[in-house]
Design a protein around this motif. Structure first.
Motif, mmCIF file in Angstrom:
data_model
loop_
_atom_site.group_PDB
_atom_site.id
_atom_site.type_symbol
_atom_site.label_atom_id
_atom_site.label_comp_id
_atom_site.label_asym_id
_atom_site.label_seq_id
_atom_site.Cartn_x
_atom_site.Cartn_y
_atom_site.Cartn_z
ATOM 1 N N ASN A 98 0.858 -1.199 0.000
ATOM 2 C CA ASN A 98 0.000 0.000 0.000
ATOM 3 C C ASN A 98 0.887 1.239 0.000
ATOM 4 O OD1 ASN A 98 0.911 0.130 2.669
ATOM 5 N ND2 ASN A 98 -0.980 -0.719 3.517
ATOM 6 N N GLU A 176 -0.741 -1.085 -4.692
ATOM 7 C CA GLU A 176 -1.226 -2.456 -4.819
ATOM 8 C C GLU A 176 -0.929 -3.058 -6.180
ATOM 9 O OE1 GLU A 176 -2.199 -5.867 -4.061
ATOM 10 O OE2 GLU A 176 -2.868 -4.596 -2.413
ATOM 11 N N SER A 179 2.146 -5.259 -6.836
ATOM 12 C CA SER A 179 2.287 -6.571 -6.196
ATOM 13 C C SER A 179 2.203 -7.714 -7.197
ATOM 14 C CB SER A 179 1.191 -6.760 -5.137
ATOM 15 O OG SER A 179 -0.083 -6.922 -5.742
ATOM 16 N N SER A 182 -2.987 -8.252 -7.739
ATOM 17 C CA SER A 182 -4.291 -7.600 -7.804
ATOM 18 C C SER A 182 -4.736 -7.433 -9.246
ATOM 19 C CB SER A 182 -4.254 -6.236 -7.103
ATOM 20 O OG SER A 182 -3.437 -5.333 -7.814
ATOM 21 N N ARG A 218 -10.267 -5.736 -2.522
ATOM 22 C CA ARG A 218 -9.120 -5.066 -1.885
ATOM 23 C C ARG A 218 -9.517 -3.794 -1.157
ATOM 24 N NH1 ARG A 218 -6.072 -3.529 1.006
ATOM 25 N NH2 ARG A 218 -3.831 -3.198 0.808
ATOM 26 N N TYR A 219 -10.499 -3.053 -1.683
ATOM 27 C CA TYR A 219 -10.857 -1.777 -1.066
ATOM 28 C C TYR A 219 -12.356 -1.735 -0.752
ATOM 29 C CZ TYR A 219 -6.301 -0.594 -3.033
ATOM 30 O OH TYR A 219 -4.954 -0.589 -3.358
ATOM 31 N N THR A 227 -7.327 1.347 4.579
ATOM 32 C CA THR A 227 -6.667 1.051 3.305
ATOM 33 C C THR A 227 -6.032 2.295 2.686
ATOM 34 O OG1 THR A 227 -8.667 1.437 1.991
ATOM 35 C CG2 THR A 227 -8.322 -0.797 2.857
ATOM 36 N N ARG A 237 -8.009 -8.903 -5.103
ATOM 37 C CA ARG A 237 -6.620 -9.229 -4.763
ATOM 38 C C ARG A 237 -6.524 -10.692 -4.331
ATOM 39 N NH1 ARG A 237 -1.769 -7.735 -1.723
ATOM 40 N NH2 ARG A 237 -1.015 -9.823 -1.160
#
Length: 321
Positions: A98, A176, A179, A182, A218-219, A227, A237
């Motif tokens: 993040n 994100e 990574s 996601s 994820r959010y 977040t 994710r």
């Protein structure tokens, strides 16, 4: 004067009762106050079953200092240790990426594949940018499996992968997206034009079933302060099945889940046993040695994975069966 006879049978019976009472009192004291035996085993894991709706969320419950909330927790099996290199803290399905914790891995280290050209990709979804859209191999494999079942259930082909991995500094890149785990989903509508996916029919199937394939939203709404990102239905994710199922069942975002594991389920103070999909998992946190290799406790028998959390420790996931 007549001599009184000693009734030895009654004496023996009374002595047995007294001994039993002493034993029970000692057991009660030991249970209530615990012991300081350095050779005693670690506390048993917490048992949480998805099918038991009466189980409270341990993250928001008043668990005791040992981390145990159920008296019938099973005992641990035999454990050994494996040496994990410091750099491994930055890799794994559970890394928290993040605005605070950036990804430390290069494209080569993320095991990326082109989504559009991945072997076995189903034709039930499209890709906005076929030449550039990349995703971690495991995450992509599970996403493809989910999309096949989505199409089987809905006969809908409108879901579109808009973005996957985006390197830092590139257009539309977020913390994100670096990574490789996601996926940003949009819609390529059959009626023409494009749009944003939402948790509405027929797309709600994805949100209702994604945890079975190891994905989380994820959010989520209501977690913006944690977040640091506005709520959206467009970003999912990959974290792995037991973790996704737990977060979904108890309404946790990824940031909350990491905090919970670190505070309540560190090895030696508590373990989380979680049952989902007909399997039982043990999950626990191990703090990293930030100046060298970390000796991570793992079971002598059974399957397990070790994921870094991207900042100060490792999450061990044991598959019991």
């Amino acid at each position: 004067m007549a001599r009184r006879r000693i009734l030895w049978g009654r004496v023996f019976a009374s002595a047995c009762v007294l001994i039993a009472l002493i034993f029970l009192l000692g057991a009660c004291v030991s249970s209530c106050f615990g012991g300081d035996d350095p050779n005693s085993s670690a506390p048993g894991p917490i048992v949480v079953s998805r099918t038991d709706s009466s189980v409270a969320d341990p993250y928001h419950s008043s668990a005791d200092s040992s981390g145990n909330t159920k008296p019938d927790s099973p005992t641990l099996g035999s454990y050994t240790e494996v040496s994990v290199a410091p750099a491994q803290i930055y890799s794994g399905d559970l890394v928290l990426v993040n605005s605070t914790y950036a990804s430390h891995l290069s494209e080569d280290e993320l095991s990326l594949e082109k989504v559009a050209y991945f072997a076995g990709k189903p034709d039930c979804y499209s890709v906005s940018y076929p030449a550039r859209t990349l995703l971690n191999t495991t995450a992509l494999t599970r996403f493809n499996a989910m999309m096949e079942m989505y199409f089987s259930a809905t006969a809908n082909k409108e879901i579109m992968v808009n973005d996957g991995y985006l390197p830092k500094g590139s257009s539309n890149s977020t913390g994100e997206s670096t990574s490789g785990l996601s996926i940003q989903l949009h819609l390529n509508k059959s009626s023409g034009g494009f749009g944003y996916i939402t948790n509405k029919e027929p797309y709600s199937w994805v949100y209702n079933n994604m945890d079975d394939y190891g994905f989380i939203l994820r959010y989520p709404a209501g977690k913006e302060d944690l977040t640091g990102t506005a709520a959206t239905d467009t970003v999912i994710r990959y974290v792995g099945v037991p973790h996704a199922a737990y977060m979904n069942d108890f309404g946790l975002c990824l940031e909350e889940y990491h905090t919970m594991l670190k505070e309540q389920y560190a090895y030696g103070t508590g373990m989380l046993r979680y049952e989902t999909g007909g399997k039982s998992y043990l999950i626990y946190y191990v703090p990293a040695n930030l100046t060298g290799s970390t000796e991570v406790p793992v079971p002598i028998t059974g399957d397990y994975t070790i994921s870094g959390n991207n900042f100060d420790g490792f999450i061990v996931t044991v598959t019991e069966g």
